[in-house]
Design a protein around this motif. Sequence first.
Motif, PDB file in Angstrom:
ATOM      1  N   VAL A 167       0.834  -1.205   0.000  1.00 34.97           N
ATOM      2  CA  VAL A 167       0.000   0.000   0.000  1.00 34.97           C
ATOM      3  C   VAL A 167       0.868   1.254   0.000  1.00 34.97           C
ATOM      4  CG1 VAL A 167      -2.053  -1.058   1.049  1.00 34.97           C
ATOM      5  CG2 VAL A 167      -0.297  -0.072   2.532  1.00 34.97           C
ATOM      6  N   ARG A 171      -0.070   4.984  -1.532  1.00 38.23           N
ATOM      7  CA  ARG A 171      -0.473   6.033  -0.611  1.00 38.23           C
ATOM      8  C   ARG A 171       0.712   6.456   0.253  1.00 38.23           C
ATOM      9  NH1 ARG A 171      -4.540   5.355  -3.109  1.00 38.23           N
ATOM     10  NH2 ARG A 171      -6.645   4.861  -2.382  1.00 38.23           N
ATOM     11  N   GLY A 211      -1.512  -4.689   2.868  1.00 38.43           N
ATOM     12  CA  GLY A 211      -1.592  -3.520   3.753  1.00 38.43           C
ATOM     13  C   GLY A 211      -0.651  -3.713   4.926  1.00 38.43           C
ATOM     14  N   THR A 280      -6.682   1.258   2.646  1.00 41.53           N
ATOM     15  CA  THR A 280      -6.417   2.249   1.587  1.00 41.53           C
ATOM     16  C   THR A 280      -7.672   3.035   1.210  1.00 41.53           C
ATOM     17  OG1 THR A 280      -6.618   0.470  -0.039  1.00 41.53           O
ATOM     18  CG2 THR A 280      -4.409   1.208   0.455  1.00 41.53           C
TER      19      THR A 280
END
Length: 284
Positions: A167, A171, A211, A280
């Motif tokens: 992730v 991000r 994640g 996310t």
Amino acid sequence: MTNRSNPGDSAPAARPPALPLDLPGRTVFVAGAGSAGPGWSIGRAASVTYARLGAQVCVVDRDAASAEETTALIRAEGGIAETFTGDVSVEAEVVRLFAAARERFGMVDVLHHNVGIGKTGGPMDTTADDLDRIHAVNVRSLLLASQQVLPDMVARGRGAIIAISSVAGMRYVGYPHLAYSVTKAAVTQFTRMLAQQYAPHGVRANTVVPGLIDTPRIATTVAKMFSGTSLDEARRARAAQVPMGRMGSAWDVAHACAFLASDAAAYVTGTELVVDGGITGKFV
Ligand SMILES: NC(=O)c1ccc[n+]([C@@H]2O[C@H](COP(=O)([O-])OP(=O)(O)OC[C@H]3O[C@@H](n4cnc5c(N)ncnc54)[C@H](O)[C@@H]3O)[C@@H](O)[C@H]2O)c1
């Protein structure tokens, strides 16, 4: 009446086809199949999962003892695995590793690119050498491994490549992790490009995007990000960030990889499977 179960057959089936998750006799090459510490890393859990589905697994890592542990776990369950030790960011090593894997098991049907390293910090904390080193392990290795498997996959008209991103490649994850993040973004885009070019040849390529996963590695890395706290506190803080209220396990990620490796994902290519408990999609 025949029971149509071919992945590409959209004619009405007499009975719904079974979910084709098994990997009978397939050879899976897992690059980074050891673990940063005792317990279940993503590469180790994925290797065991592939073997449980009937695959023969090339357990590849630069840490020989850790790779051997993964192989032993597979064999203890009656699965088929072989350890191959080497650094997958070095071209000569990659050539040697794949030659040995092919000699042992024949053509590689599934490449699971699992290696990943990073260094916390932004541009002022990251030297050019850091970036080159991290890029070599996270991205260069994917190029080198792809070059090894693609000719055989094209010749056979079949193959699957699964790359592990993060992730952090999509991000800002709340702290600077520049070199890791940009190289993980590159892993995703590399895989998309590969998928487009090789789709006509029957080769699928997808990225799994984990994640916050509770693997042994976080004992060394995540604790630093919650400095001043114990590892248990850091783990609780990390879990609390996730909408599902927990970190993922290595198995959560391994199961997503197994799906993408299998014929159940026969029409899935060039995409990202995000395995993140919803993080996310969060605003804060
Ligand atoms: N744990 C997480 O929260 C998380 C989150 C997102 C993405 N990921 C990614 O998932 C993958 C696995 O993560 P993990 O937590 O299980 O990590 P891990 O460090 O336990 O496993 C990675 C393995 O790769 C091996 N390796 C590293 N560089 C290598 C090289 N050059 N040649 C051969 N082997 C090499 C290591 O020895 C190790 O056994 C990594 O790509 C990581 O970036 C992890």
